[in-house]
Scaffold this motif. Structure first.
Motif, PDB file in Angstrom:
ATOM      1  N   VAL A 119     -10.316   2.547  -2.896  1.00 37.70           N
ATOM      2  CA  VAL A 119      -9.234   1.595  -2.912  1.00 37.70           C
ATOM      3  C   VAL A 119      -9.559   0.137  -2.287  1.00 37.70           C
ATOM      4  O   VAL A 119      -8.929  -0.937  -2.693  1.00 37.70           O
ATOM      5  N   LEU A 143       0.845  -1.301   0.007  1.00 40.25           N
ATOM      6  CA  LEU A 143      -0.077   0.088  -0.104  1.00 40.25           C
ATOM      7  C   LEU A 143       0.874   1.307  -0.011  1.00 40.25           C
ATOM      8  O   LEU A 143       1.953   1.425   0.864  1.00 40.25           O
ATOM      9  N   THR A 178      -5.720  -2.102 -14.794  1.00 41.97           N
ATOM     10  CA  THR A 178      -6.725  -1.184 -14.422  1.00 41.97           C
ATOM     11  C   THR A 178      -7.990  -2.002 -14.218  1.00 41.97           C
ATOM     12  O   THR A 178      -8.161  -3.236 -15.094  1.00 41.97           O
ATOM     13  N   ILE A 204      -9.006  -6.812  -7.420  1.00 44.62           N
ATOM     14  CA  ILE A 204      -7.611  -7.056  -8.005  1.00 44.62           C
ATOM     15  C   ILE A 204      -7.182  -8.476  -7.344  1.00 44.62           C
ATOM     16  O   ILE A 204      -7.022  -9.381  -8.041  1.00 44.62           O
ATOM     17  N   LEU A 243      -1.147  -0.864  -4.399  1.00 47.12           N
ATOM     18  CA  LEU A 243      -2.444   0.068  -4.480  1.00 47.12           C
ATOM     19  C   LEU A 243      -2.252   1.505  -3.923  1.00 47.12           C
ATOM     20  O   LEU A 243      -1.238   1.473  -2.978  1.00 47.12           O
ATOM     21  N   ALA A 260     -11.501  -1.703  -4.843  1.00 46.64           N
ATOM     22  CA  ALA A 260     -10.458  -1.930  -6.015  1.00 46.64           C
ATOM     23  C   ALA A 260      -9.643  -3.365  -5.742  1.00 46.64           C
ATOM     24  O   ALA A 260      -9.369  -4.134  -6.218  1.00 46.64           O
ATOM     25  N   THR A 261      -8.930  -3.264  -4.397  1.00 46.19           N
ATOM     26  CA  THR A 261      -8.223  -4.409  -3.823  1.00 46.19           C
ATOM     27  C   THR A 261      -8.950  -5.676  -4.143  1.00 46.19           C
ATOM     28  O   THR A 261      -8.460  -6.552  -4.059  1.00 46.19           O
ATOM     29  N   GLY A 308       0.873  -2.715 -10.456  1.00 42.87           N
ATOM     30  CA  GLY A 308       0.073  -1.343  -9.757  1.00 42.87           C
ATOM     31  C   GLY A 308      -1.078  -0.882 -10.577  1.00 42.87           C
ATOM     32  O   GLY A 308      -1.100  -1.214 -11.618  1.00 42.87           O
ATOM     33  N   THR A 309      -2.109  -0.457  -9.818  1.00 42.24           N
ATOM     34  CA  THR A 309      -3.323  -0.036 -10.578  1.00 42.24           C
ATOM     35  C   THR A 309      -3.047   1.433 -10.945  1.00 42.24           C
ATOM     36  O   THR A 309      -2.767   2.398 -10.239  1.00 42.24           O
ATOM     37  N   GLY A 345      -4.037   8.116  -5.851  1.00 41.24           N
ATOM     38  CA  GLY A 345      -3.476   6.886  -6.341  1.00 41.24           C
ATOM     39  C   GLY A 345      -2.052   6.581  -6.010  1.00 41.24           C
ATOM     40  O   GLY A 345      -1.539   6.960  -4.932  1.00 41.24           O
TER      41      GLY A 345
END
Lengths: 246, 246
Positions: free
Chosen positions: B227, B101, B212, B234, B192, B230-231, B171-172, B198
């Motif tokens: 986030v 992170l 992405t 992913i 992330l 998103a985690t 990485g995103t 970001g």
């Protein structure tokens, strides 16, 4: 200048019963207010610490920081607060992926789910009557304008699912099929349940299919994913097919 | 009976500097306390409104609801509060999927991410020094015992990524490759970024690959997923391969 009755009205809108009585709800922050102004939502009144919105003059109230603090529900008020009218919800169009919530109580979770629906192009979100109110200030804050783009309908979920037989109804259950191996239908209604108890027995018995997100760690069996993160993963699975098949 | 110095110590632990000075942190709620008692964490003291834990007698303080309210950081105290010692973090074992992170600031997000790591069997979570502290009471509350099962290491993320060349770093990034079409390596380090900005430029330049989550709705381009959600998506993508290949 803020009148006492304005302060009283705005403060009352933190409670669902007064939102329903007045048909109004509150949006805070410049960005949020702009998103609602640019949507179909109808403005009732706006309170701003500066001339930053092009709106009908009689709806605009220029106030100072001290006054904003009186009406804001935020620890750090965000320069603007607006009151909008709660719209009539549109009729449900059966088609595509529809998300249905069975008793999601946490406003933060509901806000995140609304944002996810928006991201994944889900146009309709159905909520059981005991789901958190989408015009709760915390939901408005957490959904970040997505509320203007997702059609949210509160209804008797059991009655609705019994009444519609066109579209398969899937729900997340611990004993469900591994979502990564499932063929996910489209259109479909995807049901997600309450934070503590998941989908109720009543609604569970109306599911056409059960899916689950498999667990990879050494977590105890009683643990589960947060409903908002589960929604993220399930919606991602529904949508990934449409991109990977390209 | 609670002594003044006990109250002062426990209350001070809501702040990172005092957690670090004393090497202690607080866990609240019967379930949470049980999970930490059943882990490798070392108990410092326990405050409970009833005899419900089998621990060394001199570490147990039976108190009443009124006293608990004095030391609890919760609106509704949950019958028990325990103080545990902050352990030394273990060395990082390079292998499998590691989550890193870069400046995640919200304790709720960090807690949710720790829970996701646990669910998806991610053993190591690396945090940049400006990421929220994992012993923050809100993180402990949100991670629900997953904190006992995930090895969390705070370090200079740039230095770490420059120093390790064995494992690909993904990485995103908005301009990244569609995650649904990407071949995701294992082992890998998945980065992330911060809620508002970001991944930082500095860390962005050290990525071996960018991914992405594609957007399906009519969302404005400036919007992004939270986030934590998103985690969720992913990590789900990293793990789905291992089940669907079976």
């Amino acid at each position: 200048m803020l009148s006492k009755s304005q302060i009283k009205l705005i403060k009352s809108l933190s409670q669902k019963k007064f939102r329903n009585t007045h048909g109004l709800f509150v949006v805070e922050g410049i960005k949020g207010v702009r998103e609602f102004l640019n949507s179909d939502f109808e403005l009732f009144s706006i309170y701003s610490t500066g001339e930053r919105f092009k709106v009908q003059k009689d709806l605009l109230n220029l106030i100072d920081e001290r006054e904003l603090k009186k009406i804001s529900s935020l620890k750090t008020p965000q320069k603007a607060l607006a009151v909008f009218k709660i719209p009539e919800s549109k009729e449900i169009e059966l088609g595509g992926i529809i998300v249905a919530l069975d008793g999601v109580r946490d406003p933060g979770n509901l806000g995140t789910i609304i944002r996810l629906c928006d991201w994944f192009g889900i146009e309709t979100l159905i909520c059981s009557k005991d789901t958190a109110d989408c015009y709760n200030p915390k939901v408005v804050q957490a959904s970040m304008g997505s509320l203007t783009r997702v059609n949210i309908k509160y209804l008797d979920l059991k009655e609705f699912l019994v009444g519609q037989t066109e579209i398969p109804v899937l729900g997340t259950r611990l004993e469900g099929e591994n979502v990564y191996n499932s063929i996910l239908p489209n259109p479909a209604i995807v049901v997600l349940g309450n934070e503590a108890n998941g989908i109720s027995e009543e609604i569970g018995s109306l599911l056409d299919g059960k899916i689950t997100i498999p667990q990879f760690g050494k977590v105890q069996e009683t643990e589960s994913l947060n409903v908002a993160t589960a929604t993220a993963i399930i919606l991602s699975e529904f949508r990934r097919n449409s991109t990977t098949e390209k």
